[in-house]
Motif scaffolding. Structure first.
Motif, PDB file in Angstrom:
ATOM      1  N   LEU A 125       0.721  -1.100   0.147  1.00 34.10           N
ATOM      2  CA  LEU A 125       0.161   0.021  -0.098  1.00 34.10           C
ATOM      3  C   LEU A 125       0.987   1.316  -0.117  1.00 34.10           C
ATOM      4  O   LEU A 125       1.479   1.685   1.009  1.00 34.10           O
ATOM      5  N   PRO A 126       0.789   2.011  -1.132  1.00 39.80           N
ATOM      6  CA  PRO A 126       1.701   3.196  -1.106  1.00 39.80           C
ATOM      7  C   PRO A 126       1.042   4.282  -0.092  1.00 39.80           C
ATOM      8  O   PRO A 126      -0.080   4.529  -0.482  1.00 39.80           O
ATOM      9  N   MET A 127       1.939   4.848   0.661  1.00 41.89           N
ATOM     10  CA  MET A 127       1.258   5.806   1.582  1.00 41.89           C
ATOM     11  C   MET A 127       1.797   7.323   1.607  1.00 41.89           C
ATOM     12  O   MET A 127       1.173   8.125   1.990  1.00 41.89           O
ATOM     13  N   VAL A 128       3.072   7.478   1.090  1.00 44.38           N
ATOM     14  CA  VAL A 128       3.588   8.877   0.764  1.00 44.38           C
ATOM     15  C   VAL A 128       4.774   8.674  -0.243  1.00 44.38           C
ATOM     16  O   VAL A 128       5.325   7.809  -0.537  1.00 44.38           O
ATOM     17  N   ILE A 129       4.704   9.706  -0.982  1.00 44.84           N
ATOM     18  CA  ILE A 129       5.863   9.959  -2.034  1.00 44.84           C
ATOM     19  C   ILE A 129       7.129  10.459  -1.156  1.00 44.84           C
ATOM     20  O   ILE A 129       7.011  11.544  -0.702  1.00 44.84           O
ATOM     21  N   GLY A 130       8.084   9.680  -1.498  1.00 43.68           N
ATOM     22  CA  GLY A 130       9.434   9.971  -0.799  1.00 43.68           C
ATOM     23  C   GLY A 130      10.324  10.563  -2.115  1.00 43.68           C
ATOM     24  O   GLY A 130      10.925   9.643  -2.529  1.00 43.68           O
ATOM     25  N   PRO A 131      10.318  11.831  -2.303  1.00 46.84           N
ATOM     26  CA  PRO A 131      11.335  12.081  -3.462  1.00 46.84           C
ATOM     27  C   PRO A 131      12.368  11.997  -3.151  1.00 46.84           C
ATOM     28  O   PRO A 131      12.979  12.133  -1.793  1.00 46.84           O
ATOM     29  N   VAL A 132      13.737  11.463  -3.934  1.00 46.59           N
ATOM     30  CA  VAL A 132      14.962  11.369  -3.745  1.00 46.59           C
ATOM     31  C   VAL A 132      15.888  12.536  -4.118  1.00 46.59           C
ATOM     32  O   VAL A 132      15.758  12.571  -5.292  1.00 46.59           O
ATOM     33  N   ALA A 133      16.485  13.140  -3.147  1.00 47.59           N
ATOM     34  CA  ALA A 133      17.177  14.331  -3.654  1.00 47.59           C
ATOM     35  C   ALA A 133      18.685  13.856  -4.072  1.00 47.59           C
ATOM     36  O   ALA A 133      19.145  13.008  -3.292  1.00 47.59           O
ATOM     37  N   GLY A 287      -6.496  -5.995  -7.693  1.00 48.49           N
ATOM     38  CA  GLY A 287      -7.266  -5.889  -6.353  1.00 48.49           C
ATOM     39  C   GLY A 287      -6.716  -4.658  -5.365  1.00 48.49           C
ATOM     40  O   GLY A 287      -6.526  -3.688  -5.963  1.00 48.49           O
ATOM     41  N   ASP A 288      -6.699  -4.908  -4.089  1.00 52.53           N
ATOM     42  CA  ASP A 288      -6.301  -4.119  -3.229  1.00 52.53           C
ATOM     43  C   ASP A 288      -4.641  -3.974  -3.136  1.00 52.53           C
ATOM     44  O   ASP A 288      -4.176  -3.307  -2.309  1.00 52.53           O
ATOM     45  N   ASP A 289      -3.796  -4.934  -4.007  1.00 53.79           N
ATOM     46  CA  ASP A 289      -2.579  -4.729  -4.093  1.00 53.79           C
ATOM     47  C   ASP A 289      -1.973  -3.592  -4.999  1.00 53.79           C
ATOM     48  O   ASP A 289      -2.394  -3.701  -6.193  1.00 53.79           O
ATOM     49  N   VAL A 355      -4.657   8.450  -6.384  1.00 52.38           N
ATOM     50  CA  VAL A 355      -4.076   6.989  -5.361  1.00 52.38           C
ATOM     51  C   VAL A 355      -4.436   7.059  -4.224  1.00 52.38           C
ATOM     52  O   VAL A 355      -4.753   6.113  -3.743  1.00 52.38           O
ATOM     53  N   ARG A 356      -4.651   8.128  -3.701  1.00 51.95           N
ATOM     54  CA  ARG A 356      -5.001   8.232  -2.206  1.00 51.95           C
ATOM     55  C   ARG A 356      -6.123   7.443  -1.893  1.00 51.95           C
ATOM     56  O   ARG A 356      -6.551   6.874  -0.997  1.00 51.95           O
ATOM     57  N   ALA A 361      -9.487   3.088   0.297  1.00 55.78           N
ATOM     58  CA  ALA A 361     -10.412   1.994   0.243  1.00 55.78           C
ATOM     59  C   ALA A 361      -9.652   0.500   0.537  1.00 55.78           C
ATOM     60  O   ALA A 361     -10.433  -0.290   1.181  1.00 55.78           O
ATOM     61  N   ALA A 362      -8.531   0.525   0.400  1.00 54.96           N
ATOM     62  CA  ALA A 362      -8.054  -1.115   0.481  1.00 54.96           C
ATOM     63  C   ALA A 362      -7.756  -1.080   2.190  1.00 54.96           C
ATOM     64  O   ALA A 362      -7.797  -2.239   2.743  1.00 54.96           O
TER      65      ALA A 362
END
Length: 367
Positions: A125-133, A287-289, A355-356, A361-362
């Motif tokens: 489940l993706p939860m947050v975008i972690g930009p890589v600097a 599905g929820d994956d 996406v959120r 829902a998942a």
């Protein structure tokens, strides 16, 4: 501590990505309100939850846990930033109720993780975008900009001096010293390394021949443990360059390079530019994956291409009865508009609403 320097981009990101109509300082908001000023309901559980994994999401998880515990008395939630690889192994071993990871479960890991989910499967489940600097410390050099091929050559060890012709070509107006380059990489297994090397493999195939993995494969360079160690090494050593999550770059006051995207633009890392890349990602799971495939060669105007989706690895079914309300409550808050909004000033980009809502829902379907 929230970073006020992100305030200017916070409103941009929240308005564009989450669709909120207004932004303001959250310094004086009462507990239980979101950055948009509205109260958010939380389903509360009781007891203790133990999780571990990605150090990239440490600051995000700390914010979510603090907010959840303020609203839900009688809960103890522990999150240990042991690294993505260690987190997944702890989940498989049954010592973590869920794991944080900067990359989705590998095909060889999936069946082992599924075995811990009675009657269900392990979800990504993706939860947050972690930009890589791309961070650097070179005396007298500011506003560095680098093409993917140049980055690949630096981290592969084929470009070894800061005044190399390849770096000069990317920075024709800079005064570059003959200082030796120290390319710093993670010494522990890391989802950030997996994503950064995947970026190099996808955008500079001719110059990066080491594929992608959580463990660093290229020869040479200097290793440092965890995100904190990488940031400290770069901050304290002239001639260094590395890759680290945006929040650590900001907290450490590190210089960040602009990176050329697929459209040929020199992209600066902001919440908005990172969000443009993740919005174009595709779902690979069923599905929820919600495993995602990111286009590192994005041609979206203004998009910053080096981003990772930070996942929670959790059972769709089979959670212990005393753990289920806690897991659902915490992750529901994390996936909410409020939970996402609260992270912007910490150096993360919010999930695009498209996406959120799928993640939200998942989480509701967990049983």
């Amino acid at each position: 501590m929230k970073l006020q320097r992100h305030g200017a981009i916070a409103c941009l990101a929240l308005t564009a990505v989450l669709g909120l109509s207004a932004c303001g300082s959250d310094n004086n908001e009462p507990t239980g309100t979101s950055a948009s000023g509205s109260a958010a309901a939380v389903d509360c559980g009781k007891g203790t939850l133990n999780a571990q994994g990605s150090s990239a999401q440490k600051n995000a998880m700390a914010e979510w846990i603090k907010a959840y515990q303020q609203k839900c008395a009688g809960t103890t939630i522990n999150y240990e930033p042991t690294g993505s690889g260690a987190g997944i192994q702890a989940f498989i071993a049954g010592t973590a109720d869920f794991a944080g990871s900067d990359s989705a479960l590998k095909p060889e890991e999936q069946p082992q993780a599924d075995a811990k989910c009675a009657g269900g499967q392990a979800l990504n489940l993706p939860m947050v975008i972690g930009p890589v600097a791309v961070v650097y410390n070179v005396s007298g050099v500011d506003n560095l900009q680098l093409k993917p091929a140049t980055l690949a050559k630096i981290f592969a060890g084929t470009v070894t001096k800061w005044d190399d012709a390849a770096i000069k070509a990317d920075n024709p107006d800079a005064k570059l010293p003959a200082t030796a380059i120290q390319a710093v990489h993670r010494s522990d297994e890391s989802g950030t390394t997996d994503n950064f090397t995947k970026y190099l493999a996808k955008t500079a195939e001719a110059d990066w021949t080491f594929g992608n993995a959580k463990a660093w494969k290229a020869p040479g360079g200097v290793g440092a443990a965890k995100s904190d160690g990488v940031a400290s090494k770069v901050k304290g050593t002239d001639g260094t360059i590395s890759y680290v999550e945006w929040s650590y770059a900001e907290n450490g006051g590190l210089k960040k390079a602009k990176v050329q995207n697929g459209a040929g633009e020199w992209a600066e890392l902001t919440a908005e530019s990172a969000g443009k890349t993740i919005a174009g990602a595709k779902f690979e799971g069923q599905g929820d994956d919600l495993k995602m495939s990111i286009d590192y060669n994005t041609k979206e105007a203004g998009a910053y291409p080096i981003v990772l989706a930070t996942y929670e690895i959790v059972c769709s079914k089979g959670l212990a009865a005393d753990k289920l309300p806690l897991v659902k409550g915490l992750l529901s808050h994390a996936a909410s508009a409020e939970g996402q909004a609260d992270l912007v000033e910490l150096g993360y980009a919010p999930l695009p609403d498209s996406v959120r809502t799928k993640v939200e829902a998942a989480v509701k379907n967990l049983s």
